[in-house]
Design a protein around this motif. Structure first.
Motif, mmCIF file in Angstrom:
data_model
loop_
_atom_site.group_PDB
_atom_site.id
_atom_site.type_symbol
_atom_site.label_atom_id
_atom_site.label_comp_id
_atom_site.label_asym_id
_atom_site.label_seq_id
_atom_site.Cartn_x
_atom_site.Cartn_y
_atom_site.Cartn_z
ATOM 1 N N GLU A 1 30.366 39.816 12.994
ATOM 2 C CA GLU A 1 30.949 40.950 13.726
ATOM 3 C C GLU A 1 31.294 42.083 12.770
ATOM 4 O O GLU A 1 31.015 43.265 13.052
ATOM 5 N N ASP A 2 31.892 41.753 11.641
ATOM 6 C CA ASP A 2 32.258 42.775 10.659
ATOM 7 C C ASP A 2 31.017 43.511 10.155
ATOM 8 O O ASP A 2 31.042 44.745 9.979
ATOM 9 N N GLN A 3 29.939 42.788 9.936
ATOM 10 C CA GLN A 3 28.692 43.424 9.496
ATOM 11 C C GLN A 3 28.131 44.337 10.584
ATOM 12 O O GLN A 3 27.681 45.455 10.299
ATOM 13 N N PHE A 4 28.151 43.882 11.823
ATOM 14 C CA PHE A 4 27.649 44.709 12.926
ATOM 15 C C PHE A 4 28.449 46.015 13.019
ATOM 16 O O PHE A 4 27.892 47.092 13.243
ATOM 17 N N LYS A 5 29.764 45.923 12.861
ATOM 18 C CA LYS A 5 30.598 47.128 12.882
ATOM 19 C C LYS A 5 30.229 48.049 11.715
ATOM 20 O O LYS A 5 30.140 49.271 11.875
ATOM 21 N N LYS A 6 30.048 47.460 10.555
ATOM 22 C CA LYS A 6 29.705 48.228 9.362
ATOM 23 C C LYS A 6 28.395 48.987 9.549
ATOM 24 O O LYS A 6 28.267 50.143 9.116
ATOM 25 N N PHE A 7 27.422 48.367 10.210
ATOM 26 C CA PHE A 7 26.133 49.023 10.431
ATOM 27 C C PHE A 7 26.215 50.131 11.473
ATOM 28 O O PHE A 7 25.329 50.974 11.559
ATOM 29 N N GLY A 8 27.266 50.101 12.302
ATOM 30 C CA GLY A 8 27.403 51.104 13.353
ATOM 31 C C GLY A 8 26.887 50.657 14.707
ATOM 32 O O GLY A 8 26.723 51.491 15.614
ATOM 33 N N LEU A 9 26.649 49.368 14.860
ATOM 34 C CA LEU A 9 26.254 48.854 16.178
ATOM 35 C C LEU A 9 27.442 48.946 17.137
ATOM 36 O O LEU A 9 28.595 48.816 16.730
ATOM 37 N N LYS A 10 27.142 49.129 18.397
ATOM 38 C CA LYS A 10 28.175 49.137 19.426
ATOM 39 C C LYS A 10 28.435 47.710 19.891
ATOM 40 O O LYS A 10 27.545 46.847 19.817
ATOM 41 N N GLY B 1 30.914 44.458 26.700
ATOM 42 C CA GLY B 1 31.997 45.370 27.054
ATOM 43 C C GLY B 1 32.551 46.000 25.798
ATOM 44 O O GLY B 1 31.813 46.629 25.029
ATOM 45 N N ASN B 2 33.844 45.811 25.550
ATOM 46 C CA ASN B 2 34.476 46.345 24.343
ATOM 47 C C ASN B 2 34.519 45.340 23.206
ATOM 48 O O ASN B 2 35.142 45.591 22.173
ATOM 49 N N SER B 3 33.863 44.220 23.380
ATOM 50 C CA SER B 3 33.924 43.149 22.383
ATOM 51 C C SER B 3 32.548 42.883 21.783
ATOM 52 O O SER B 3 31.516 43.010 22.451
ATOM 53 N N TYR B 4 32.545 42.490 20.518
ATOM 54 C CA TYR B 4 31.299 42.068 19.870
ATOM 55 C C TYR B 4 31.011 40.590 20.126
ATOM 56 O O TYR B 4 29.946 40.105 19.765
ATOM 57 N N GLN B 5 31.970 39.888 20.711
ATOM 58 C CA GLN B 5 31.772 38.464 20.937
ATOM 59 C C GLN B 5 31.800 38.140 22.429
ATOM 60 O O GLN B 5 32.632 38.666 23.176
ATOM 61 N N GLN B 6 30.884 37.282 22.815
ATOM 62 C CA GLN B 6 30.863 36.731 24.172
ATOM 63 C C GLN B 6 31.401 35.301 24.068
ATOM 64 O O GLN B 6 30.716 34.400 23.585
ATOM 65 N N LEU B 7 32.640 35.114 24.485
ATOM 66 C CA LEU B 7 33.264 33.794 24.415
ATOM 67 C C LEU B 7 32.762 32.915 25.552
ATOM 68 O O LEU B 7 32.503 33.406 26.652
ATOM 69 N N TYR B 8 32.630 31.629 25.288
ATOM 70 C CA TYR B 8 32.267 30.697 26.352
ATOM 71 C C TYR B 8 32.912 29.339 26.113
ATOM 72 O O TYR B 8 33.162 28.956 24.965
ATOM 73 N N ASN C 1 29.015 33.881 21.188
ATOM 74 C CA ASN C 1 27.838 34.593 20.720
ATOM 75 C C ASN C 1 28.307 35.938 20.173
ATOM 76 O O ASN C 1 29.225 36.545 20.720
ATOM 77 N N VAL C 2 27.686 36.412 19.101
ATOM 78 C CA VAL C 2 28.051 37.700 18.510
ATOM 79 C C VAL C 2 26.947 38.700 18.831
ATOM 80 O O VAL C 2 25.775 38.459 18.500
ATOM 81 N N ILE C 3 27.310 39.824 19.471
ATOM 82 C CA ILE C 3 26.324 40.753 20.018
ATOM 83 C C ILE C 3 26.632 42.178 19.571
ATOM 84 O O ILE C 3 27.745 42.679 19.774
ATOM 85 N N GLY C 4 25.643 42.826 18.961
ATOM 86 C CA GLY C 4 25.741 44.231 18.597
ATOM 87 C C GLY C 4 24.575 44.998 19.191
ATOM 88 O O GLY C 4 23.459 44.485 19.270
ATOM 89 N N VAL C 5 24.823 46.239 19.598
ATOM 90 C CA VAL C 5 23.831 47.014 20.346
ATOM 91 C C VAL C 5 23.537 48.339 19.646
ATOM 92 O O VAL C 5 24.460 49.054 19.230
#
Length: 507
Positions: free
Chosen positions: A66-75, A79-86, A271-275
């Motif tokens: 998640e920290d790497q995805f934020k660093k790259f500038g992925l959204k 929703g407002n989270s990089y993680q989909q909890l299940y 799951n960790v998701i960046g867009v």
């Protein structure tokens, strides 16, 4: 002026295409062995403790990604989270019983069972049937149940046998085939006489993780020693395993009590998701996926999972860095790219199954999923071709006829790897098509390509799958090829055709 523009238009179009092509090559160079190694050194470190699903190590890995995805500038991709909890459910065994004619036998010395293969509570039986190896196999023309009535009875069978069965996750395995045959013939349970009693390693007291609470199980499976089998068939002495093939098939009477005391835990994974949003086709999507979980640790022994699937995880991250760098410098993808690392793969593709049943986008708008699971090693069993310039590609002849055209085209242009389709053979006994997260996209109709190094033996699922064994030169080349494939799919005019039905059995 109009005439001049008309004359120059082909040149301008060609120039624009050349610039796009140059961009792809330029940004592919961001994918380097140095960058892959830096990220994998963290993902496959002792600090991550083998990244077992729903463990502290898995959560540390998720936070890093998640920290790497934020660093790259992925959204954020959920929703407002990089993680989909299940939620993840797991049964725990707190007690067990096996008694024959009033005699108690000892766990792991005389018997054992996996927690998912027995109901909670005690069961009593009086009718046993010995069925040899317990195989029904049309290829080998074997039917050990011929002439036997096993309905409502407990079947005793021998471990092993010569009949064929499909191995591996997604297949049945020999004991899975025995279990299927017993159930199909109406048996109440299956006891497998083990060649390896007493057990050399303790039986795990935790069941497999599932996405739903375990359902009541009326059919049980257990392994037993030859001493237990002898008692069940009325012997007052123990028949050695090597002599059981001489015992006649048929019915026996004994009083069997078998039972388990189970509790259930509810855990959580993610799951960790960046867009990376697209431009004119931003409501169409390209997935780039890999699983970041592995097998965890037992005591001080860590299953590092550097290749499986640390290599795929850092490939997703490195491609995210390349695509976002391109976007910042004016080369945004036309389609939205979703970079996703999933957990639960080693537990039965749980994370990707959850995502495909709870998607963050309309999967009918997904152009493709490019899945990466193990791209850092060399197949030790590969006997033909260049072992340092290949990748196995799975799914090229399924779902979309555009897949091989695109993948082979960019490979021929940029990387010249040998694209080996060995595991797309319908007779693949390893059933590789079913064994990674792309499958859960394919079952929803999304065209997929799965990239894989074929390392099924060597250090597969062993603590020795460590970073120093990764071939980063070859890995860099493979990941660049996948990047080019993703670039082409994300920027082409048309969605991939979905013109080949997924005409194959389920997992």
């Amino acid at each position: 002026m109009k005439k001049f523009l008309w004359i120059c238009l082909p040149f301008i179009t060609t120039l624009a295409m050349a610039q796009k092509t140059d961009d792809a090559a330029k940004y592919a160079e961001i994918i380097t062995k140095k960058g892959l190694q830096e990220k994998l050194t963290i993902i496959a470190s002792a600090e991550m403790e083998g990244r077992e699903t729903a463990s502290p190590g898995q959560k540390k890995a998720a936070a890093y990604i998640e920290d790497q995805f934020k660093k790259f500038g992925l959204k954020p991709g959920n929703g407002n989270s990089y993680q989909q909890l299940y939620p993840v459910y797991q049964d725990i065994l707190s007690g067990q019983t096996l008694r024959v004619n009033g005699r108690n036998f000892v766990w792991d010395k005389d018997y054992s069972f996996s927690i998912q293969n027995i109901a909670n509570g005690e069961q009593m039986f009086n009718n046993m049937v010995f069925a040899g190896y317990g195989m029904v196999d049309s290829l080998s023309k074997v039917n050990d149940y011929a002439g036997l009535d096993v309905k409502g009875k407990v079947v005793i069978v021998l471990d092993g046998g010569t009949a064929t069965a499909t191995p591996g996750r997604g297949g049945f395995g020999v004991n899975g085939a025995k279990m299927t045959a017993a159930r199909n013939n109406g048996a109440a349970g299956l006891l497998i006489v083990s060649q390896d009693s007493p057990r050399k390693t303790p039986t795990g007291l935790k069941g497999r993780m599932t996405l739903k609470p375990s359902a009541p199980n009326t059919f049980f499976v257990a392994t037993i020693s030859d001493e237990v089998a002898s008692a069940l068939t009325g012997r007052t002495y123990t028949i050695p395993f090597t002599q059981w093939k001489e015992v006649n098939k048929g019915n026996y009477t004994a009083e069997l009590k078998i039972g388990a005391a189970k509790t259930s835990e509810t855990l959580e994974s993610s799951n960790v998701i960046g867009v990376l949003p697209g431009t004119d086709k931003n409501e169409e999507y390209v997935f780039i996926t890999g699983h970041y979980d592995h097998l965890g640790k037992v005591g001080d022994v860590i299953w590092y999972g550097a290749d499986d699937d640390g290599s795929g995880t850092v490939s997703v991250m490195q491609m995210a860095e390349a695509f976002t760098t391109a976007a910042r410098k004016g080369s945004k993808p036309r389609r939205t790219i979703i970079f996703m690392t999933v957990s639960g793969e080693e537990k039965g593709l749980l994370g990707s199954e959850y995502y495909s049943d709870h998607p963050t986008i309309d999967l009918s708008r997904a152009a493709a999923d490019l899945n990466i699971d193990m791209v850092g090693r060399v197949d030790t069993e590969r006997k033909t071709g260049d072992t340092l310039n290949y990748v196995y590609v799975i799914g090229h002849d399924k779902l979309s006829s555009d897949l091989p055209v695109i993948n082979e085209g960019v490979n021929n242009k940029y990387t010249n790897l040998v694209l080996d389709y060995k595991y797309d053979d319908p007779n693949d006994r390893n059933r590789i098509y079913f064994r990674s997260d792309h499958y859960n996209f394919a079952r929803k109709g999304v065209p997929i390509l799965f990239f894989y190094d074929g390392m099924l033996l060597a250090d597969y699922h062993k603590p020795t799958d460590t970073i120093e064994k990764i071939n980063f030169d070859l890995m860099e080349k493979r990941v660049r090829m996948i990047f080019h494939t993703g670039w082409e799919i994300a920027n082409r005019d048309n969605m991939l055709k979905r013109d080949i039905p997924l005409n194959m059995p389920s997992r």
